[in-house]
Design a protein around this motif. Structure first.
Motif, short mmCIF file in Angstrom:
data_model
loop_
_atom_site.label_atom_id
_atom_site.label_comp_id
_atom_site.label_asym_id
_atom_site.label_seq_id
_atom_site.Cartn_x
_atom_site.Cartn_y
_atom_site.Cartn_z
N PHE A 43 0.86 -1.18 0.00
CA PHE A 43 0.00 0.00 0.00
C PHE A 43 0.90 1.23 0.00
O PHE A 43 1.79 1.35 0.85
CB PHE A 43 -0.91 0.02 1.23
N VAL A 44 0.68 2.13 -0.96
CA VAL A 44 1.51 3.33 -1.06
C VAL A 44 0.61 4.55 -1.28
O VAL A 44 -0.51 4.44 -1.78
CB VAL A 44 2.53 3.23 -2.22
N THR A 45 1.14 5.71 -0.89
CA THR A 45 0.45 6.96 -1.21
C THR A 45 0.83 7.40 -2.62
O THR A 45 1.75 6.83 -3.24
CB THR A 45 0.83 8.05 -0.20
N GLU A 46 0.16 8.42 -3.11
CA GLU A 46 0.39 8.90 -4.48
C GLU A 46 1.86 9.27 -4.72
O GLU A 46 2.39 9.05 -5.82
CB GLU A 46 -0.49 10.12 -4.75
N ARG A 56 1.86 -6.99 -5.48
CA ARG A 56 0.66 -6.26 -5.90
C ARG A 56 0.59 -4.94 -5.13
O ARG A 56 0.72 -4.91 -3.91
CB ARG A 56 -0.58 -7.11 -5.62
N LYS A 57 0.36 -3.86 -5.85
CA LYS A 57 0.43 -2.52 -5.26
C LYS A 57 -0.91 -1.83 -5.33
O LYS A 57 -1.60 -1.86 -6.34
CB LYS A 57 1.51 -1.71 -6.01
N THR A 58 -1.27 -1.18 -4.21
CA THR A 58 -2.51 -0.43 -4.12
C THR A 58 -2.20 0.99 -3.68
O THR A 58 -1.52 1.19 -2.66
CB THR A 58 -3.49 -1.07 -3.11
N ARG A 63 -4.81 10.05 4.22
CA ARG A 63 -5.60 9.77 5.41
C ARG A 63 -5.68 8.27 5.69
O ARG A 63 -5.57 7.83 6.84
CB ARG A 63 -7.01 10.35 5.24
N GLN A 64 -5.88 7.48 4.65
CA GLN A 64 -5.91 6.03 4.81
C GLN A 64 -4.56 5.51 5.28
O GLN A 64 -4.49 4.61 6.13
CB GLN A 64 -6.31 5.35 3.50
N MET A 65 -3.48 6.08 4.75
CA MET A 65 -2.13 5.67 5.16
C MET A 65 -1.92 5.94 6.64
O MET A 65 -1.34 5.13 7.36
CB MET A 65 -1.08 6.38 4.32
#
Length: 236
Positions: A43-46, A56-58, A63-65
């Motif tokens: 999971f990464v931010t923009e 696999r990357k989302t 805020r979610q991070m």
């Protein structure tokens, strides 16, 4: 896995239920990418959307991070890792280090880092020890947890059935330098405050060694004692 589920991985009961732990930050993720571990999700931010990963990357919002991060200042990168991939089955060829009811996450992380540095070790944890998948343990291990085989819930009284020669540290023991010349299969270390029950050490006929000091203080930090022991064994 969805973000709402990832948030739950801060708690041990949900890590056990879902089978995943959290790995956060660039350094740890670089170490993870070097391994052969599969089944991870990133999971990464923009701002990190272009991170080159085999997982696999989302991409999620800041805020979610902040919700899934375990740190006060999120680095914008979190992976979930299947815990089974970090656990070892019995029967490996490594020399073993047994930790009895160790409680401090920083101590365990530092010990794993030492074992990874010297190589050829596996870490056995007793019931009641700190969870090795606690985010604080993972961070303080600096990625060593990906490289050291770990066994969970190993009973203290099972060691004598498994290992022929067991060693421990004791103020009345022989000099630690002598241990490097011996072929002990397992080295036993205890809880930061209580150590290892003496009756258990006697029953398993553990050979005692000591780290000589000047006597100005009563004891060494557990991780420091392990570091010295593993270094001395590597020298021998």
């Amino acid at each position: 896995m969805k973000v709402d589920q990832v948030k739950k991985l801060h708690q041990k009961k949900y890590r056990s239920e879902l089978g995943y732990c959290l790995v956060e930050g660039e350094h740890l993720l670089l170490e993870l990418e070097k391994t052969t571990i599969e089944g991870c999700q990133l999971f990464v931010t923009e701002s990190h959307a272009d991170w080159n990963s085999r997982f696999r990357k989302t991409v999620i919002g800041e805020r979610q991070m902040a919700q899934i991060s375990d740190t006060k200042s999120p680095q914008g990168m979190v992976a979930i890792v299947p815990m089974d991939a970090l656990l070892a089955s019995r029967g490996g060829q490594e020399r073993c280090l047994y930790l009895h009811e160790v409680q401090d996450p920083g101590n365990l992380g530092t010990i794993l880092r030492t074992l990874a540095w010297f190589g050829g070790w596996r870490c056995l944890l007793s019931p009641g020890s700190v969870d090795p998948f606690n985010p604080k343990v993972i961070r303080s291990s600096m990625g060593a947890i990906f490289h050291v085989p770990i066994e969970l819930d190993v009973e203290l009284d099972s060691l004598s059935q498994r290992f022929e020669r067991i060693a421990t540290l004791d103020m009345q023991g022989a000099p630690l330098a002598n241990a490097g010349q011996s072929s002990h299969d397992c080295f036993v270390f205890g809880n930061e405050a209580r150590g290892v029950p003496r009756e258990a050490l006697a029953a398993m006929q553990a050979t005692p060694y000591t780290i000589a000091g000047c006597g100005a203080i009563e004891s060494l930090n557990l991780a420091s004692a392990v570091n010295m022991c593993v270094y001395e064994l590597a020298r021998g």
